[in-house]
Design an enzyme around this catalytic site. Structure first.
Site, PDB file in Angstrom:
ATOM      1  N   ASP A 101      21.219  14.534 -20.773  1.00  0.00           N
ATOM      2  CA  ASP A 101      20.251  14.343 -21.855  1.00  0.00           C
ATOM      3  C   ASP A 101      19.425  13.067 -21.687  1.00  0.00           C
ATOM      4  O   ASP A 101      18.326  12.966 -22.241  1.00  0.00           O
ATOM      5  CB  ASP A 101      20.969  14.292 -23.219  1.00  0.00           C
ATOM      6  CG  ASP A 101      21.232  15.681 -23.775  1.00  0.00           C
ATOM      7  OD1 ASP A 101      21.072  16.664 -23.025  1.00  0.00           O
ATOM      8  OD2 ASP A 101      21.608  15.788 -24.965  1.00  0.00           O
ATOM      9  N   HIS A 116      29.651  26.274 -25.498  1.00  0.00           N
ATOM     10  CA  HIS A 116      29.887  27.319 -24.497  1.00  0.00           C
ATOM     11  C   HIS A 116      29.999  26.643 -23.144  1.00  0.00           C
ATOM     12  O   HIS A 116      29.236  25.712 -22.862  1.00  0.00           O
ATOM     13  CB  HIS A 116      28.683  28.253 -24.350  1.00  0.00           C
ATOM     14  CG  HIS A 116      28.254  28.983 -25.567  1.00  0.00           C
ATOM     15  ND1 HIS A 116      28.217  30.347 -25.624  1.00  0.00           N
ATOM     16  CD2 HIS A 116      27.793  28.560 -26.762  1.00  0.00           C
ATOM     17  CE1 HIS A 116      27.744  30.746 -26.791  1.00  0.00           C
ATOM     18  NE2 HIS A 116      27.484  29.665 -27.509  1.00  0.00           N
ATOM     19  N   TYR A 118      30.862  31.618 -32.810  1.00  0.00           N
ATOM     20  CA  TYR A 118      31.933  31.904 -31.842  1.00  0.00           C
ATOM     21  C   TYR A 118      33.200  31.129 -32.170  1.00  0.00           C
ATOM     22  O   TYR A 118      33.175  30.174 -32.947  1.00  0.00           O
ATOM     23  CB  TYR A 118      31.479  31.598 -30.412  1.00  0.00           C
ATOM     24  CG  TYR A 118      30.888  30.225 -30.185  1.00  0.00           C
ATOM     25  CD1 TYR A 118      29.522  30.000 -30.317  1.00  0.00           C
ATOM     26  CD2 TYR A 118      31.693  29.139 -29.817  1.00  0.00           C
ATOM     27  CE1 TYR A 118      28.974  28.744 -30.104  1.00  0.00           C
ATOM     28  CE2 TYR A 118      31.143  27.882 -29.588  1.00  0.00           C
ATOM     29  CZ  TYR A 118      29.785  27.696 -29.738  1.00  0.00           C
ATOM     30  OH  TYR A 118      29.247  26.456 -29.527  1.00  0.00           O
ATOM     31  N   ALA A 150      24.718  20.779 -21.993  1.00  0.00           N
ATOM     32  CA  ALA A 150      25.814  20.038 -21.371  1.00  0.00           C
ATOM     33  C   ALA A 150      26.088  20.583 -19.974  1.00  0.00           C
ATOM     34  O   ALA A 150      26.437  19.834 -19.052  1.00  0.00           O
ATOM     35  CB  ALA A 150      27.066  20.132 -22.231  1.00  0.00           C
ATOM     36  N   LEU A 183      26.145  -0.782 -23.759  1.00  0.00           N
ATOM     37  CA  LEU A 183      25.192  -1.441 -22.862  1.00  0.00           C
ATOM     38  C   LEU A 183      24.009  -1.960 -23.673  1.00  0.00           C
ATOM     39  O   LEU A 183      23.364  -1.204 -24.389  1.00  0.00           O
ATOM     40  CB  LEU A 183      24.682  -0.443 -21.814  1.00  0.00           C
ATOM     41  CG  LEU A 183      23.726  -1.045 -20.807  1.00  0.00           C
ATOM     42  CD1 LEU A 183      24.485  -1.858 -19.754  1.00  0.00           C
ATOM     43  CD2 LEU A 183      22.887   0.029 -20.134  1.00  0.00           C
TER      44      LEU A 183
HETATM   45  P1  FAD Z   1      25.899  12.874 -24.516  1.00  0.00           P
HETATM   46  O1  FAD Z   1      26.870  13.965 -24.750  1.00  0.00           O
HETATM   47  O2  FAD Z   1      24.917  12.561 -25.581  1.00  0.00           O
HETATM   48  O3  FAD Z   1      26.723  11.583 -24.154  1.00  0.00           O
HETATM   49  C1  FAD Z   1      26.148  10.305 -24.087  1.00  0.00           C
HETATM   50  C2  FAD Z   1      27.269   9.281 -24.211  1.00  0.00           C
HETATM   51  O4  FAD Z   1      26.727   7.988 -23.957  1.00  0.00           O
HETATM   52  C3  FAD Z   1      27.888   9.226 -25.602  1.00  0.00           C
HETATM   53  O5  FAD Z   1      29.290   9.250 -25.480  1.00  0.00           O
HETATM   54  C4  FAD Z   1      27.359   7.919 -26.185  1.00  0.00           C
HETATM   55  O6  FAD Z   1      28.256   7.330 -27.104  1.00  0.00           O
HETATM   56  C5  FAD Z   1      27.213   7.078 -24.918  1.00  0.00           C
HETATM   57  N1  FAD Z   1      26.219   5.999 -25.030  1.00  0.00           N
HETATM   58  C6  FAD Z   1      24.966   6.088 -25.545  1.00  0.00           C
HETATM   59  N2  FAD Z   1      24.344   4.894 -25.473  1.00  0.00           N
HETATM   60  C7  FAD Z   1      25.226   4.027 -24.898  1.00  0.00           C
HETATM   61  C8  FAD Z   1      25.154   2.638 -24.552  1.00  0.00           C
HETATM   62  N3  FAD Z   1      24.042   1.906 -24.782  1.00  0.00           N
HETATM   63  N4  FAD Z   1      26.240   2.073 -23.970  1.00  0.00           N
HETATM   64  C9  FAD Z   1      27.362   2.808 -23.723  1.00  0.00           C
HETATM   65  N5  FAD Z   1      27.479   4.126 -24.034  1.00  0.00           N
HETATM   66  C10 FAD Z   1      26.418   4.732 -24.604  1.00  0.00           C
HETATM   67  N6  FAD Z   1      25.269  22.331 -24.411  1.00  0.00           N
HETATM   68  C11 FAD Z   1      25.973  23.301 -23.764  1.00  0.00           C
HETATM   69  O7  FAD Z   1      26.099  23.258 -22.521  1.00  0.00           O
HETATM   70  N7  FAD Z   1      26.552  24.327 -24.450  1.00  0.00           N
HETATM   71  C12 FAD Z   1      26.431  24.426 -25.822  1.00  0.00           C
HETATM   72  O8  FAD Z   1      26.984  25.371 -26.404  1.00  0.00           O
HETATM   73  C13 FAD Z   1      25.684  23.418 -26.540  1.00  0.00           C
HETATM   74  N8  FAD Z   1      25.524  23.457 -27.894  1.00  0.00           N
HETATM   75  C14 FAD Z   1      24.802  22.470 -28.530  1.00  0.00           C
HETATM   76  C15 FAD Z   1      24.608  22.518 -29.924  1.00  0.00           C
HETATM   77  C16 FAD Z   1      23.845  21.542 -30.584  1.00  0.00           C
HETATM   78  C17 FAD Z   1      23.603  21.646 -32.069  1.00  0.00           C
HETATM   79  C18 FAD Z   1      23.290  20.460 -29.838  1.00  0.00           C
HETATM   80  C19 FAD Z   1      22.476  19.389 -30.535  1.00  0.00           C
HETATM   81  C20 FAD Z   1      23.498  20.395 -28.455  1.00  0.00           C
HETATM   82  C21 FAD Z   1      24.228  21.406 -27.787  1.00  0.00           C
HETATM   83  N9  FAD Z   1      24.405  21.385 -26.411  1.00  0.00           N
HETATM   84  C22 FAD Z   1      25.118  22.365 -25.764  1.00  0.00           C
HETATM   85  C23 FAD Z   1      23.786  20.313 -25.627  1.00  0.00           C
HETATM   86  C24 FAD Z   1      24.752  19.254 -25.308  1.00  0.00           C
HETATM   87  O9  FAD Z   1      25.429  18.797 -26.460  1.00  0.00           O
HETATM   88  C25 FAD Z   1      24.048  18.061 -24.637  1.00  0.00           C
HETATM   89  O10 FAD Z   1      23.099  18.534 -23.733  1.00  0.00           O
HETATM   90  C26 FAD Z   1      25.099  17.268 -23.901  1.00  0.00           C
HETATM   91  O11 FAD Z   1      26.007  16.736 -24.817  1.00  0.00           O
HETATM   92  C27 FAD Z   1      24.479  16.165 -23.069  1.00  0.00           C
HETATM   93  O12 FAD Z   1      25.515  15.477 -22.418  1.00  0.00           O
HETATM   94  P2  FAD Z   1      25.293  14.026 -21.880  1.00  0.00           P
HETATM   95  O13 FAD Z   1      26.602  13.637 -21.237  1.00  0.00           O
HETATM   96  O14 FAD Z   1      24.050  13.957 -21.075  1.00  0.00           O
HETATM   97  O15 FAD Z   1      25.002  13.142 -23.175  1.00  0.00           O
END
Ligand code: FAD
Length: 383
Positions: free
Chosen positions: A295, A48, A216, A308, A131
């Site tokens: 996260d 979403h 959805y 997200a 990293l």
């Molecule tokens: P991430 O999306 O986890 O991205 C981290 C990135 O860092 C990845 O691409 C990874 O490959 C990279 N990475 C990791 N370690 C390294 C390294 N050492 N070196 C280089 N790259 C690295 N949120 C919403 O807003 N709406 C929703 O509807 C929703 N539904 C969800 C449903 C489920 C089942 C889950 C589990 C989560 C959901 N979320 C939703 C939450 C959302 O997915 C996360 O909060 C969001 O993806 C976090 O984004 P981010 O960019 O912080 O981390």
């Protein structure tokens, strides 16, 4: 003497990292984005995106293309799992545009990420860069990658998710905690639903006492339907970030649920099961030249569909603070960022973990109506 060009490194090209890189580039900073995956792939499933995020995407120039690809629910319905009675009808659609200042959409996470990546400056994204080690040398930061290469930057933004390497560097090795809940997830081809004489609503959450199923569409064409559950599960003793589940497990888990849910289970070709992980609030969000977002900083159970969104709001606030102070005064920017994010991110984290949001009729304006750019910046001392 010419000073060397100042650079920002963002580690992790998830939704948070891609937003940070894009917004900082738009603000005129030189930004490199490092991602461990070897190539871009359409990862994840549904997501979403509320008006609070679309107002940020407006600045990134991707609000319109997102609106064109995404599904536009007129309501978020909460329904009783057995009787089908409506527990809440949360108005979205035209109401959201008018009241909250932007659309509410649901979309495939990979399609959204592709849009975000396409908005970045050519040559600024580096795939296959995992990293492995990072060192703050006082004057700059050195990033070492698993492929033996390295890079330097003036500041580093850790957007590397729940198992953040940068969080680990700042705070030590600590596995996330298992929340005691899992999520089953499946994508269903829209054509599979045509045979039922049932109404598959655009955005609906089915609730019973201790579990739920959120459902959805992920496309405007309604050719892909998605569900994600939240189910208590005593322990997670499997390897990896998910395992295969099955229709049989779903029937068992959702026995007694409404015929619409049974039809969805019957239509599922592949079901996976994910542990929902968490962390206690971190004692710090930044140190020296490194700062965390999304996260990496405040993971949460996903039941409010805002995880997200918080990563993207973090990215926007961090970019705003760096613009305010300039890169040289990154310390003030990091303090300002934390002072202006902690309260909201923590509130969303708590409500999301409690899984109460929109179960009954309530006003979601505090989440969706939030306009990050309209907030007066609180001073850094308020952190
Ligand atoms: P991430 O999306 O986890 O991205 C981290 C990135 O860092 C990845 O691409 C990874 O490959 C990279 N990475 C990791 N370690 C390294 C390294 N050492 N070196 C280089 N790259 C690295 N949120 C919403 O807003 N709406 C929703 O509807 C929703 N539904 C969800 C449903 C489920 C089942 C889950 C589990 C989560 C959901 N979320 C939703 C939450 C959302 O997915 C996360 O909060 C969001 O993806 C976090 O984004 P981010 O960019 O912080 O981390």
């Amino acid at each position: 003497m010419m000073s060397k060009q100042q650079r920002i490194a963002v580690v992790g090209a998830g939704l948070g990292g891609a937003a940070a890189a894009g917004l900082l580039q738009k603000a005129g900073f030189t930004v490199d984005l490092y991602e461990q995956s070897p190539v871009f792939s359409r990862l994840g499933a549904g997501i979403h995106m509320g008006p609070n995020v679309l107002k940020i995407f407006r600045r990134l120039g991707i609000e319109q293309p997102l609106e064109q690809m995404a599904s536009h629910p007129d309501f978020w319905f909460s329904r009783d799992a057995e009787s089908g009675d409506y527990l809440s009808r949360i108005e979205l659609g035209a109401f959201a545009r008018k009241e909250y200042g932007a659309a509410y959409v649901t979309v495939h996470r990979g399609d959204l990420q592709a849009l975000q990546m396409a908005a970045l400056q050519p040559g600024s994204v580096h795939f296959g860069k995992c990293l492995s080690k990072i060192e703050d040398r006082g004057d700059d930061v050195v990033l070492n990658f698993a492929d033996g290469t390295s890079a330097t930057a003036d500041i580093v933004i850790g957007a590397d998710g729940i198992n953040s390497r940068i969080r680990e560097h700042l705070l030590g090795v600590e596995a996330p905690t298992y929340s005691g809940w899992v999520a089953h997830r499946a994508l269903i081809r829209g054509e599979k639903l045509a045979k039922y004489n049932l109404s598959f609503e655009d955005c609906v959450k089915w609730w019973s006492a201790d579990r739920h199923l959120m459902v959805y569409y992920t496309t405007q064409k309604r050719d892909e339907y998605y569900y994600v559950s939240g189910v208590p599960h005593p322990a997670w003793d499997f390897q990896g970030s998910f395992i295969d589940s099955s229709r049989e497990e779903m029937y068992e888990t959702f026995a007694g649920y409404h015929p619409i849910v049974q039809a969805l289970i019957e239509s599922s070709e592949q079901v996976t099961k994910w542990p929902l992980l968490n962390r206690k609030p971190l004692p710090l969000w930044s140190e020296g030249r490194m700062v965390l977002l999304g996260d990496a900083c405040h993971p949460m159970k996903p039941h409010m569909a805002q995880g997200a969104a918080m990563a993207i709001e973090d990215a926007a606030m961090l970019a705003r603070c760096l613009q305010e102070t300039g890169l040289t005064d990154y310390r003030t920017a990091f303090q300002l960022y934390e002072a202006n994010r902690k309260e909201r991110a923590s509130r969303v984290q708590a409500v999301s973990n409690a899984n109460t949001f929109l179960r009954t009729q309530e006003d979601p304006a505090w989440v969706y109506g939030y306009d990050l750019y309209a907030q007066a910046l609180k001073s850094e001392n308020a952190a």
